[in-house]
Design a protein around this motif. Structure first.
Motif, PDB file in Angstrom:
ATOM      1  N   LYS A 312      70.988  85.017  49.267  1.00 51.18           N
ATOM      2  CA  LYS A 312      71.353  83.638  49.586  1.00 51.18           C
ATOM      3  C   LYS A 312      70.148  82.718  49.762  1.00 51.18           C
ATOM      4  O   LYS A 312      70.306  81.504  49.832  1.00 51.18           O
ATOM      5  N   LEU A 313      68.970  83.273  49.837  1.00 52.11           N
ATOM      6  CA  LEU A 313      67.777  82.460  50.061  1.00 52.11           C
ATOM      7  C   LEU A 313      67.077  82.129  48.737  1.00 52.11           C
ATOM      8  O   LEU A 313      67.039  82.952  47.819  1.00 52.11           O
ATOM      9  N   GLU A 314      66.535  80.935  48.661  1.00 52.57           N
ATOM     10  CA  GLU A 314      65.747  80.568  47.477  1.00 52.57           C
ATOM     11  C   GLU A 314      64.652  79.584  47.878  1.00 52.57           C
ATOM     12  O   GLU A 314      64.777  78.840  48.860  1.00 52.57           O
ATOM     13  N   ILE A 315      63.590  79.623  47.097  1.00 53.29           N
ATOM     14  CA  ILE A 315      62.494  78.678  47.274  1.00 53.29           C
ATOM     15  C   ILE A 315      62.719  77.522  46.291  1.00 53.29           C
ATOM     16  O   ILE A 315      62.943  77.742  45.096  1.00 53.29           O
ATOM     17  N   ARG A 316      62.666  76.321  46.804  1.00 56.24           N
ATOM     18  CA  ARG A 316      62.795  75.141  45.949  1.00 56.24           C
ATOM     19  C   ARG A 316      61.523  74.312  46.062  1.00 56.24           C
ATOM     20  O   ARG A 316      61.073  73.995  47.170  1.00 56.24           O
TER      21      ARG A 316
END
Length: 915
Positions: A312-316
């Motif tokens: 569920k985590l992402e780097i933007r």
């Protein structure tokens, strides 16, 4: 991948918009072209190109684009160079280049969104962009919702790109021009539209979708033990650099990045520093994010993020241009899921910036209107010269083969889907080796065998006529400029009405005054043409002489055929076409307006008929319109007949008409750019000023305004013989893009072009014109000398030797710049694409040799010209053998290329989310 080859750039083909690109330098790509051609006008086949050509480093791409009636964004990529790029073989240097292609098309737009209120019409123009960089724009078409530009542009593309875009604008005098809509085509999708005429719906222009460039990113997952013994995971985000960010208002941007860790219940954001005036910022900043925390420390060989969290985590990462006092501008974003670290504790890659997915895309795109385009796109890989020796040798023997129909060059024209595809590379290659005159003479003689009526001599679209059309466009550019340009400038800049058709007269027009205006222009143009024989290129004179002799032998009882054989080319296919479409031959920057087009059409018709020996010799003209018949009676005098006869005699004699010396300087290029003050005086700021540059074969000058050129009032002049090198200037020198330097015997001249295509064209032409100068430099400084040292190498002496080798030179012939390897590669590609027809032709030769009886029924064999089946069969065998041997290095290169560019590298960045 090691780039051991030199890349060739695409050549746009405006059938001849006159720019012929030189060989590409290592690691360089050449641009492509786009062209829009006028609806309803006649253009010889070689001029029916309406498209853009593009090309990237290490490969050559050709792209042509045209549109239909209405709005047509223009650009003409010379088919020989609409290209795309690829890396070279490691074992042998390879250059990618594009091929020239011509395809008839018309640029147009329709159903543009009208204004609300009583005045619904718009004043529209169209721009051609590589990503967000504008490289060309059309003229403004006033008061229309279906604007028709009919313009052609030829250019080579010196850099990589993601999209070829066309923007339709509404001109606004007091405010910013309004972007109505756009057509954006991905580079990888260009091939799918090649050779097809398609209506594209205009898409809305959203600032959040206007992105270009790439980001270099590294992610790591660390395990940390806190003071109280608990364990947490820390995500390390290292944003290293960006490359290829867009210009903002024509200047390099002030970029910064925001780095966010995004999840169902979190949005932690951090920000980099702003980097001033650069499109390639080096951030090199590291950010830390806490990912998970454990209640107590447990010894594990490897800490793993919980499955539910990592999914569920992402780097933007969002890129922005710092607007200072105005709103910041969005430049693009990337999203990288943290689960890329599931199998590895470190992840490093380049990513292409993506538009922001804001969910606000309009579903009513058809309401904006449509744009019709015809795109021609090819891609070639040019190998080192030694690979092409056998094929070049076979092709260059063509003029000596008896019969000519059994030669390799003629066979190529027979098996190609479109003869035009074969004509351009053949003509250029043969011209480069002084073999065109004998070849053109031989194929013209074959034409004459089938001509039964002297009045139709050389009127068809045969191989002979197409070769001569192409030759005249290649070698006749300067001839047209010195002969026609001054008068065409006068006509186009004047508002005099020349309409003589009673049906088309406007209210208040006086037909007699219009006739006088038209006669004045026709007389002036005619007089200039018939006095121009001394400027006619020698190769044209040589071919005209051969045509004249052959026509006389074929029709010995016709006293006029010796003249009509020449006039059918020089008047009908050369001068008349240049008059009606001056922008095509770079005689005018834009397609003329409607009234001027009409004037030029009437002039062209009259000049064409004046040059026709049959029309002058007979009491009746060939005009169908009564008003033109009446007008032409003014010219049916003995003086006009004798002037044409004298002119045709002069350009078809055996004497060389072109002066061996350059008594008149050759005009090569001009345009508006910015130059930096050179510091020739101790006082005054060294700022950038807009100036009009002009290059001839003798000197480079700049002026305050273009009209100052005629008065020979130059602010500064650099003799061509004093130029020591012409090279690109690093962006970091002045924080400006598209800069180059002219190094000469005084202080270097630093110039900023308006876009990458224009900069590349100026560098190419300056290198060509100065290549043979004595004392040319071998090394140069890629940056500037400021504050007591060179920014590139930090040397303190201003006169120290350069720190970087000068780029390889290009051919010295400034009028005919031909890269024979590129042309031979194009011919190889055409043979490869036409192997099935080559096989059928080989079978036809066998059938003819074995069976000499009458043909029982039509078949594919009847489409081939086979005069000598045995000789033709032998030539085909040689062609097949050479093509098979050339297939091997091409296949090796393709394999090398497909395995060399790692996904995620700078050359092959990741698109979208990494998985």
């Amino acid at each position: 991948m090691e780039d051991v080859g030199s890349e060739r750039q695409p050549e746009w083909r405006l059938s001849h918009q006159g720019k012929q690109a030189g060989p590409a330098k290592p690691g360089e790509t050449k641009p492509q072209g786009v062209s829009l051609i006028g609806k309803g006008l006649y253009f010889p086949p070689a001029l029916d190109v309406q498209v853009c050509s593009l090309r990237e480093p290490n490969s050559r791409e050709d792209l042509g684009i045209t549109g239909g009636p209405g709005l047509s964004p223009g650009g003409d990529f010379k088919a020989a160079q609409s290209h795309h790029w690829e890396p070279p073989l490691a074992s042998a240097p390879s250059r990618e280049c594009g091929s020239r292609q011509d395809s008839p098309a018309r640029g147009e737009a329709k159903n543009l969104l009208p204004y609300l209120g009583p005045h619904k019409m718009r004043d529209c123009f169209c721009t051609i962009n590589l990503d967000q960089e504008e490289v060309y724009r059309t003229q403004v078409v006033e008061k229309s919702l279906s604007p028709f530009f009919s313009e052609e542009f030829y250019f080579e593309i010196p850099r990589t790109f993601q999209y070829l875009s066309f923007y339709v604008y509404d001109k606004n005098v007091l405010q910013r021009d309004l972007r109505i809509g756009k057509v954006a085509i991905k580079k990888e999708d260009l091939c799918h539209h090649s050779g097809k005429e398609t209506w594209f719906s205009l898409q809305p222009v959203d600032s959040n979708s206007e992105v270009q460039g790439k980001v270099h990113l590294e992610l790591k997952l660390n395990e940390l033990i806190t003071e109280n013994g608990t364990v947490c995971q820390q995500l390390v985000v290292h944003i290293k650099a960006c490359h290829g960010l867009p210009l903002i208002n024509g200047q390099s941007c002030d970029p910064y990045a925001t780095v966010s860790l995004v999840g169902p219940s979190r949005n932690d954001q951090k920000k980099t520093k702003v980097k001033k005036k650069t499109s390639n910022p080096q951030f090199n900043e590291i950010f830390y994010f806490e990912v998970t925390r454990s209640s107590s420390y447990t010894r594990k060989s490897q800490f793993q993020v919980e499955e539910e969290d990592i999914e569920k985590l992402e780097i933007r990462i969002d890129l922005w241009n710092n607007g200072n006092l105005v709103q910041d501008v969005f430049l693009g974003e990337i999203k990288v899921p943290v689960n890329v670290l599931r199998t590895d504790s470190s992840h490093q890659a380049w990513y292409l910036l993506q538009p922001r997915d804001n969910g606000n895309k309009s579903s009513k795109t058809d309401d904006l209107g449509s744009l019709r385009l015809n795109i021609c796109y090819t891609e070639d890989y040019v190998l080192p010269s030694e690979y092409y020796g056998p094929l070049k040798t076979l092709l260059l023997k063509s003029p000596d083969v008896q019969p000519i129909s059994a030669s390799a060059a003629y066979i190529l024209s027979e098996i190609c889907r479109d003869k035009n595809d074969a004509v351009l590379p053949l003509v250029r290659l043969l011209l480069h080796h002084d073999k065109l005159v004998p070849f053109a003479t031989a194929v013209a003689e074959l034409d004459l065998k089938d001509t039964q009526d002297a009045n139709t001599i050389f009127r068809g679209n045969s191989l002979a006529t197409r070769c001569l059309d192409e030759m005249m466009k290649i070698v006749g550019g300067h001839y047209l400029k010195v002969t026609l340009k001054p008068i065409l400038d006068e006509i186009c800049d004047s508002s005099k009405s020349c309409e003589i058709d009673p049906i088309k007269l406007k209210e208040g027009d006086n037909v007699e005054n219009n006739k006088e205006n038209l006669r004045y222009y026709v007389d002036k143009l005619f007089s200039t043409i018939v006095k121009s024989s001394m400027s006619c290129p020698t190769v044209m004179c040589d071919i005209f002489y051969s045509l004249r002799q052959m026509a006389t032998q074929r029709f010995p009882n016709d006293p006029h055929v010796q003249y009509s054989a020449v006039s059918s080319f020089v008047f009908l296919r050369f001068f008349a076409v240049a008059v009606v479409s001056p922008h095509t031959f770079h005689l005018r920057p834009h397609h003329p307006d409607a009234q001027t087009i009409r004037t030029l059409t009437l002039i062209s018709k009259t000049i064409q008929t004046l040059g026709s020996w049959g029309s002058l010799s007979k009491s009746k003209s060939s005009f169908k319109e009564t008003f033109m018949c009446e007008f032409f009676k003014m010219f049916q005098e003995e003086g006009y007949i004798m002037a044409v006869k004298k002119f045709l005699d002069e350009i078809s004699s055996t004497e060389t008409k072109e002066s061996s010396g350059t008594s008149e300087p050759v005009h090569l290029k001009e345009g508006e750019m910015y130059k930096r003050a050179q510091g020739r005086t101790r006082i005054g700021k060294k700022n950038f000023k807009k100036r009009w540059f002009c290059l001839t074969s003798r000197e480079l000058t700049y002026h305050k305004q273009p009209e100052f050129i005629e008065r020979k009032d130059a602010i500064y002049t650099i003799p061509v013989k004093n130029i020591l090198a012409v090279e690109k200037l690093e962006e970091s020198s002045f924080n400006k893009k598209n800069m180059f330097q002219v190094i000469h015997t005084e202080k270097p001249l630093y110039v900023q072009a308006n876009n990458c295509v224009e900069a590349n064209e100026w560098i190419d032409v300056l290198c060509r014109v100065s290549r043979c100068n004595q004392n040319r430099l071998s090394f140069y400084h890629p940056s500037v000398y400021l504050n007591g040292n060179w920014l590139c190498c930090q040397e303190t002496s201003e006169n120290t030797l350069g720190c970087k080798p000068c780029t390889a030179g290009v051919p010295a012939d400034i009028q005919i710049d031909i890269d024979e390897d590129r042309e031979t590669e194009r011919i190889y590609s055409l043979f490869t694409l036409s192997l099935l027809k080559l096989q059928k032709m080989e079978e036809a030769c066998g059938t003819i040799a074995v069976y000499q009886g009458p043909q029982k029924e039509p078949d594919d064999y009847s489409n081939f010209v086979i005069e000598d089946s045995v000789t033709t069969f032998k030539t085909i065998q040689q062609i097949k053998s050479i093509i098979e041997k050339l297939d091997e290095p091409h296949e090796k290169y393709r394999k090398k290329r497909s395995s060399s560019a790692k996904y995620g590298s700078k050359e092959n960045p990741i698109v979208g989310k990494a998985s």
